[in-house]
Design an enzyme around this catalytic site. Structure first.
Site, PDB file in Angstrom:
ATOM      1  N   VAL A   1       0.866  -1.173   0.000  1.00 29.02           N
ATOM      2  CA  VAL A   1       0.000   0.000   0.000  1.00 29.02           C
ATOM      3  C   VAL A   1       0.904   1.224   0.000  1.00 29.02           C
ATOM      4  O   VAL A   1       1.803   1.334   0.837  1.00 29.02           O
ATOM      5  CB  VAL A   1      -0.903   0.015   1.255  1.00 29.02           C
ATOM      6  CG1 VAL A   1      -1.755   1.274   1.296  1.00 29.02           C
ATOM      7  CG2 VAL A   1      -1.784  -1.236   1.292  1.00 29.02           C
ATOM      8  N   CYS A   2       0.698   2.116  -0.950  1.00 30.30           N
ATOM      9  CA  CYS A   2       1.557   3.306  -1.044  1.00 30.30           C
ATOM     10  C   CYS A   2       1.433   4.134   0.226  1.00 30.30           C
ATOM     11  O   CYS A   2       0.339   4.571   0.597  1.00 30.30           O
ATOM     12  CB  CYS A   2       1.188   4.155  -2.247  1.00 30.30           C
ATOM     13  SG  CYS A   2       2.130   5.704  -2.282  1.00 30.30           S
TER      14      CYS A   2
END
Lengths: 130, 93, 119
Positions: free
Chosen positions: A77-78
């Protein structure tokens, strides 16, 4: 063949995480490899642990988590996109003194470089946009 | 060099896809892209003859979009196979 | 084939974070010293308008971010001619360092890169 999947839409306002999950299941069923899942933009909401859809609706965040854990996938997940949208793990919650953390188990917060890295190491990058 | 283009809406994504499509490419309508089959303008008619057009069955069925006979209707297994068969995938959304 | 990346950005600058986050992807790609092209299409061309003044909205000025691209080795921004024409935009209204791709040039341009990332 090596696949990287990118998801840019949230469960509540796009079909992206659902389409991506269907696609990912078909990839695995055909014996291909998923080398990276990358959740970016509003797609980061897929990884929240505190969404609870009504009982008569599919629980997509839960389905994704089960799939990721079952196949031991590299699900990133960024971190910048997630912090913007209120998806944080324990370390980030402590760093920014936030009252809570909500990243589901099975996901890892990391940089946008992991998207590029995934795109370059995979034979195919498939993006599911909002 | 063949590209698979996925299109998830019939507005700008479809228009941009048509500008990026090359001879021998394939176009797959997914999500709200399936409404392109209903649209009066029918942007997909501008698709070159040697390009294949596909539609994802679950998304068309979910939206009550009936499918013309000349369209190739596929499932996710075929979507994966198309991605494997093409050199690249571009996603228009 | 050595790797190269084409970032395709199709959203207007300030409605959501999509344009900003596409630009971030271009910067990250370029900072890894991967040859990187930024291609603006559709509403993405609005990112190029001169005179963006964002101090009254809670957004970082994208126009200012475009100015720093050369520091990352992105010397020019590629722009779809048809998207400009559709929106009545003239080159003199836009960011300076751009290269316009005419109708029919896009497929080959994108294919020149080993990877394309849509935003």
């Amino acid at each position: 063949m090596k696949f990287a999947l990118a998801v840019y839409g949230a469960p509540a306002n796009s079909q992206a995480p659902q389409s991506a999950l269907h696609f990912a299941r078909a990839v695995v069923a055909q014996g291909h490899e998923i080398v990276r899942l990358f959740f970016y933009q509003d797609g980061v909401n897929t990884a929240t642990a505190i969404a609870q859809p009504p009982q008569d609706e599919p629980d997509l965040p839960n389905e994704w988590q089960v799939f990721i854990q079952e196949h031991e996938l590299d699900a990133v997940v960024c971190i910048a996109a997630a912090l913007r949208r209120g998806v944080v793990d324990q370390a980030e919650a402590e760093r920014y003194q936030l009252s809570n953390h909500n990243l589901r188990a099975g996901y890892e917060l990391s940089g946008l470089g992991q998207l590029l890295d995934g795109a370059l190491m995979a034979d195919r990058l498939i993006t599911f946009g909002a | 060099m063949k590209t698979l283009h996925t299109v998830n809406k019939s507005g700008q994504p479809m228009a941009l896809c048509l500008r990026a499509v090359a001879t021998g490419d394939s176009v797959l309508l997914i999500e709200d892209g399936v409404y392109e089959l209903l649209s009066s303008g029918k942007k997909i008619e501008a698709l070159p003859d040697d390009c294949s057009l596909y539609v994802l069955d679950v998304d068309a069925r979910a939206r009550g979009v009936s499918l013309p006979e000349h369209i190739k209707v596929i499932g996710y297994d075929d979507f994966v196979a198309l991605a494997v068969d093409h050199d690249n995938v571009l996603s228009w959304f | 084939m050595s790797q190269s990346v084409c970032i395709i950005s199709t959203r207007a600058p300030y409605s959501g974070q999509a344009a900003r986050e596409a630009l971030d992807a271009a910067l990250v790609s370029a900072s890894y010293e991967i040859p990187t092209s930024l291609l603006l299409m559709g509403d993405g061309v609005f990112q190029l308008l001169k005179g963006q003044e964002t101090s009254d909205i809670p957004r970082k000025n994208l126009s200012a971010m475009l100015q720093v691209l050369p520091l990352y080795g992105i010397e020019t921004i590629y722009v779809d001619q048809v998207s400009l024409d559709e929106r009545g935009l003239n080159v003199e209204d836009l960011h300076d360092a751009i290269t316009i791709l005419g109708q029919g040039e896009l497929p080959l341009f994108i294919q020149k890169h080993s990877k394309a990332l849509n935003f």
